[in-house]
Write an enzyme that holds these catalytic residues in place. Structure first.
Site, PDB file in Angstrom:
ATOM      1  N   SER A   1       0.813  -1.220   0.000  1.00 34.05           N
ATOM      2  CA  SER A   1       0.000   0.000   0.000  1.00 34.05           C
ATOM      3  C   SER A   1       0.845   1.268   0.000  1.00 34.05           C
ATOM      4  O   SER A   1       0.329   2.358  -0.249  1.00 34.05           O
ATOM      5  CB  SER A   1      -0.945   0.004   1.210  1.00 34.05           C
ATOM      6  OG  SER A   1      -1.881  -1.044   1.118  1.00 34.05           O
TER       7      SER A   1
ATOM      8  N   CYS B   1      -9.491  -2.376   3.432  1.00 35.80           N
ATOM      9  CA  CYS B   1      -8.791  -1.176   2.941  1.00 35.80           C
ATOM     10  C   CYS B   1      -9.189  -0.822   1.503  1.00 35.80           C
ATOM     11  O   CYS B   1     -10.309  -0.424   1.254  1.00 35.80           O
ATOM     12  CB  CYS B   1      -7.285  -1.365   3.098  1.00 35.80           C
ATOM     13  SG  CYS B   1      -6.351   0.186   3.035  1.00 35.80           S
ATOM     14  N   LEU B   2      -8.287  -0.977   0.525  1.00 37.85           N
ATOM     15  CA  LEU B   2      -8.638  -0.649  -0.859  1.00 37.85           C
ATOM     16  C   LEU B   2      -9.816  -1.476  -1.331  1.00 37.85           C
ATOM     17  O   LEU B   2     -10.697  -0.988  -2.035  1.00 37.85           O
ATOM     18  CB  LEU B   2      -7.430  -0.851  -1.784  1.00 37.85           C
ATOM     19  CG  LEU B   2      -7.689  -0.561  -3.271  1.00 37.85           C
ATOM     20  CD1 LEU B   2      -8.047   0.909  -3.491  1.00 37.85           C
ATOM     21  CD2 LEU B   2      -6.467  -0.941  -4.108  1.00 37.85           C
TER      22      LEU B   2
ATOM     23  N   HIS C   1      -7.057  -2.563   9.232  1.00 41.95           N
ATOM     24  CA  HIS C   1      -6.387  -3.829   8.945  1.00 41.95           C
ATOM     25  C   HIS C   1      -6.534  -4.818  10.103  1.00 41.95           C
ATOM     26  O   HIS C   1      -5.716  -4.829  11.020  1.00 41.95           O
ATOM     27  CB  HIS C   1      -4.900  -3.585   8.666  1.00 41.95           C
ATOM     28  CG  HIS C   1      -4.644  -2.914   7.362  1.00 41.95           C
ATOM     29  ND1 HIS C   1      -4.286  -3.605   6.225  1.00 41.95           N
ATOM     30  CD2 HIS C   1      -4.710  -1.602   7.012  1.00 41.95           C
ATOM     31  CE1 HIS C   1      -4.144  -2.754   5.224  1.00 41.95           C
ATOM     32  NE2 HIS C   1      -4.393  -1.533   5.675  1.00 41.95           N
TER      33      HIS C   1
ATOM     34  N   GLU D   1      -5.815  -7.834  10.074  1.00 39.71           N
ATOM     35  CA  GLU D   1      -4.676  -8.764  10.064  1.00 39.71           C
ATOM     36  C   GLU D   1      -3.445  -8.174  10.747  1.00 39.71           C
ATOM     37  O   GLU D   1      -2.463  -8.880  10.997  1.00 39.71           O
ATOM     38  CB  GLU D   1      -4.329  -9.166   8.624  1.00 39.71           C
ATOM     39  CG  GLU D   1      -3.474  -8.184   7.859  1.00 39.71           C
ATOM     40  CD  GLU D   1      -4.216  -6.935   7.388  1.00 39.71           C
ATOM     41  OE1 GLU D   1      -3.565  -6.038   6.827  1.00 39.71           O
ATOM     42  OE2 GLU D   1      -5.442  -6.856   7.576  1.00 39.71           O
TER      43      GLU D   1
END
Length: 357
Positions: free
Chosen positions: A45, A247-248, A332, A334
């Protein structure tokens, strides 16, 4: 060796060069994590960006290649207050300076990162050039800096071919928009059979594999640039297969159903961002890395509802899609780097696939 950071507003910071010696132009952003610099460096990213670490000492525990979040480092440059020339860590396999040389990424240290971060907060993210040329032509530099744009970001970072991880559990198709290794680990640890697909994979190919669930990863750049990917996501949305996006992936799914995104003033990057679950009222500390956000007013409330918000600025941090098995989050779960408070969302994804069966 002297090095200089020239911002697009004309401000100049002088420091010392480390890592690779080369002249680069990048989008300058800051990250507030205290640790996890290797995970930051290997997060796709950050493609096209120069990362400013706000914590003053970076590199003190060295480099452990097992902690890399992708196959290589992605930032265009690395900017720190003080780089540790000596590393102390029983796991270390090298030092930060050598790693950046291996990855051909220039670093600059010895500058006032606190002052630099305040500028980026007040004026917003801006472009900059890092150079070791003491006789640079400021006007020529500013012309190059102001013309710079991060383009084709997802195409640059995605995998070239599919890759497969065996498992005896749910079958998951993971679209690699710039995925981090720990997303794959979180799925494999839960027994999933995971196939990672390049970002330009057609929806028909993914659906033909008959997955139990679809995962949309994180990634770099302006989501609106991903026009063809968004068209494929419209087909995946219509498929009724459970989808979990990060996210994206979260931004692209919102665009696929008619929502809108916008660039933030300076974004959220770091491992200390509080997000609130609107269903339970609980607040989780999250890892984040994004410069764009889904505009709340653009969300069709007959399609999706806001599931998470950022406690600091109230921006959208997650969406729950109505009458669909789809959950998307801006942060995130993760982690890597960052807290694992929201790791349970992977278990929610497992439940979504179980219900769908």
């Amino acid at each position: 060796m002297k090095a200089f950071l020239i911002l697009e507003d004309g401000q100049i910071f002088e420091g010392q060069s480390f890592g690779a010696v080369k002249e680069v132009v990048c989008e300058v952003v800051f990250n507030t994590s205290m640790t996890g610099y290797l995970e930051v460096l290997t997060d796709p990213s950050y493609q096209g960006q120069g990362v400013v670490m706000t914590y003053p000492l970076i590199g003190n525990y060295g480099i452990c290649y097992d902690d890399m979040e992708s196959r290589r480092a992605w930032p265009t440059a690395f900017i720190v207050r003080e780089v540790s020339r000596l590393a102390s860590n029983f796991r270390k396999q090298g030092d930060l300076d050598t790693f950046l040389k291996e990855q051909d990424i220039p670093g600059i240290c010895g500058l006032d990162t606190r002052a630099l971060t305040k500028i980026l907060r007040e004026k917003g993210t801006m472009n900059g050039m890092i150079t070791t040329n003491e006789n640079f032509d400021k006007e020529e530099v500013l012309r190059k800096v102001r013309e710079y744009r991060v383009v084709n970001a997802v195409k640059t970072v995605t995998c070239a071919e599919p890759r497969h991880y065996e498992g005896d559990g749910y079958k998951v198709a993971l679209m690699d928009l710039g995925t981090k290794n720990n997303i794959e680990r979180c799925l494999v640890e839960r027994g999933c059979e995971v196939t990672v697909y390049p970002a330009d994979t057609k929806a028909e190919t993914i659906l033909a594999s008959k997955p139990d669930g679809i995962m949309l990863s994180n990634g770099p750049g302006d989501p609106k640039e991903c026009v063809t990917i968004i068209e494929e996501l419209k087909k995946l949305y219509a498929s009724e297969i459970p989808i979990f996006a990060i996210c994206l992936g979260h931004q692209l799914m919102a665009l696929a159903v008619g929502g809108d995104t916008e660039k933030m003033k300076y974004g959220h990057r770091g491992g200390n961002h509080p997000v609130k679950d609107l269903k339970t009222g609980k607040v989780y500390i999250s890892s984040q890395n994004h410069g764009y956000v889904v505009k709340e007013e653009s969300i069709d409330r007959t399609i999706a509802e806001v599931a998470f918000i950022n406690v600091n600025d109230k921006t959208v941090e997650g969406l729950h899609y109505l009458n669909k098995n789809i959950l998307t989050v801006q942060f995130h779960p993760e982690a890597c780097p960052g807290p694992v408070d929201s790791n349970f969302l992977f278990d929610e994804f497992m439940n979504m696939m179980e219900v769908s069966r």
